[in-house]
Design an enzyme around this catalytic site. Structure first.
Site, PDB file in Angstrom:
ATOM      1  N   GLN A 134      -4.091  -1.129   9.646  1.00  0.00           N
ATOM      2  CA  GLN A 134      -4.070  -2.487   9.099  1.00  0.00           C
ATOM      3  C   GLN A 134      -4.603  -3.474  10.143  1.00  0.00           C
ATOM      4  O   GLN A 134      -4.118  -3.515  11.276  1.00  0.00           O
ATOM      5  CB  GLN A 134      -2.635  -2.859   8.682  1.00  0.00           C
ATOM      6  CG  GLN A 134      -2.523  -4.188   7.973  1.00  0.00           C
ATOM      7  CD  GLN A 134      -3.222  -4.180   6.601  1.00  0.00           C
ATOM      8  OE1 GLN A 134      -3.127  -3.232   5.849  1.00  0.00           O
ATOM      9  NE2 GLN A 134      -3.930  -5.256   6.296  1.00  0.00           N
TER      10      GLN A 134
ATOM     11  N   LYS B 240       0.842  -1.201   0.000  1.00  0.00           N
ATOM     12  CA  LYS B 240       0.000   0.000   0.000  1.00  0.00           C
ATOM     13  C   LYS B 240       0.876   1.251   0.000  1.00  0.00           C
ATOM     14  O   LYS B 240       0.653   2.189  -0.768  1.00  0.00           O
ATOM     15  CB  LYS B 240      -0.928  -0.020   1.230  1.00  0.00           C
ATOM     16  CG  LYS B 240      -2.021  -1.072   1.122  1.00  0.00           C
ATOM     17  CD  LYS B 240      -2.793  -1.299   2.422  1.00  0.00           C
ATOM     18  CE  LYS B 240      -3.822  -2.417   2.227  1.00  0.00           C
ATOM     19  NZ  LYS B 240      -4.558  -2.793   3.429  1.00  0.00           N
TER      20      LYS B 240
ATOM     21  N   ASP C  83     -10.868   3.423   4.815  1.00  0.00           N
ATOM     22  CA  ASP C  83     -11.411   2.068   4.640  1.00  0.00           C
ATOM     23  C   ASP C  83     -12.915   2.034   4.933  1.00  0.00           C
ATOM     24  O   ASP C  83     -13.540   0.975   4.815  1.00  0.00           O
ATOM     25  CB  ASP C  83     -10.671   1.078   5.547  1.00  0.00           C
ATOM     26  CG  ASP C  83     -10.029  -0.052   4.735  1.00  0.00           C
ATOM     27  OD1 ASP C  83     -10.507  -0.325   3.614  1.00  0.00           O
ATOM     28  OD2 ASP C  83      -9.065  -0.656   5.234  1.00  0.00           O
TER      29      ASP C  83
END
Ligand code: NAD
Length: 283
Positions: free
Chosen positions: A96, A52, A119
């Site tokens: 994460q 990422k 997200d």
């Protein structure tokens, strides 16, 4: 003939579009910024966060990979989130998952400013998606990436029968909302469902997000279905396999994602897309 859904190609095309958007913003003196927070030493998380971070850099964004040891305190992570919430050069914050057990995942996700919640896991954004609100808000990158794949291979989602195996808050539930918002009929099945085959065999679109290697075989799939395999499972000899027995199911599916090279690349490309979205929406 079966179409192998080429997630790598579609992700590459999406990244090229995102890069152009970054260049346009750069010309106005703006650089989209993302921080990826990695806690601990989960080998898969280390690989995902590195990918990422590198992709964001390649596309010309400001990218920070903020690492914490696995015994970091809740307070220390919260302080970092507050710091990036207040940093005007950061438009997107991602934690994460999974996290070490001692950390309170909900509190950390809720601490991210909704307009930087790249997200889409913050309850404010989840609620907007659930209510199908108008306007701009981020959604789960994997789920939005799956919608991009579906739109690349199907004329329309409306009216399709969709079965999703799994009911996670990270992928399956946001995907359910995205599909319902496009007028699909969605059934979700889990370990608690009797006679799963009944639901899989009626699905025009079958999405499998169970985390069980080669769970789905061709006799469970409707001929001509579109099959999306979200699973990422590592075999004893370190190969990646999905939740769908690809070689078997591709004999009956019309469209099918491989693992690797299907949903995985779309998650990162959608993260990049959504970072630029957040930058544009909130500048
Ligand atoms: P999860 O692991 O949190 O939950 C799995 C779900 O599947 C549960 O709801 C469970 O009830 C259901 N399930 C498990 N076995 C089943 C069975 N035999 N029959 C019916 N239902 C069953 O879900 P998740 O976080 O969505 O992850 C699922 C998989 O997707 C994992 O392999 C994960 O690594 C992968 N994943 C991939 C990406 C990507 O970018 N490709 C992103 C997120 C997750």
């Amino acid at each position: 003939m079966t179409n192998i859904i080429d997630g790598r190609k579609i992700a590459k095309e999406l990244n090229a579009k995102t890069k152009k958007r970054v260049e346009k913003l750069n010309a106005q003196g703006i650089t989209p910024g993302i921080v990826v927070i990695l806690i601990g030493d989960n080998p898969a998380s280390i690989i995902y966060t590195r990918n990422k971070h590198r992709t964001a850099e390649k596309l010309g964004m400001k990218s920070i990979l903020r690492k914490f040891p696995k015994d970091v305190s809740q307070t220390e992570v919260l302080q970092a989130i507050h710091h990036y919430n207040d940093d005007p050069t950061i438009h997107a914050i991602l934690i994460q998952l999974p996290l070490p057990k001692h950390l309170n995942q909900t509190e950390l996700i809720e601490a991210i400013a909704p307009e930087k919640d790249v997200d889409g896991f913050n309850s404010r954004n989840v609620g907007k998606l659930y209510n199908n609100e108008d306007g701009h808000y981020p959604v789960s990158c994997t789920s939005r990436g799956i919608m991009t794949l579906l739109h690349s291979y199907l004329d329309k989602i409306e009216g399709k029968n969709v079965t999703i195996i799994g009911r996670s808050i990270l992928v399956s539930r946001p995907l359910q909302s995205l599909l319902i918002n496009e007028n699909a009929t969605v059934t979700m099945v889990s370990l608690h469902t009797d006679n799963i085959d009944y639901y899989t065999k009626h699905a025009d679109i079958l999405v499998v997000a169970a985390g069980k290697p080669n769970l789905i075989k061709k006799d469970q799939v409707k001929p001509g279905a579109t099959v999306i395999d979200v699973g990422i499972n590592r075999t004893a000899n370190h190969h990646l396999v999905g939740d769908v027995d690809f070689d078997d199911v591709k004999e009956v599916a019309e469209n099918i994602t491989p693992v690797p090279g299907g949903v995985g690349p779309m998650t990162i490309a959608t993260l990049m897309q959504q970072t630029v979205d957040l930058c544009e929406w909130n500048r």
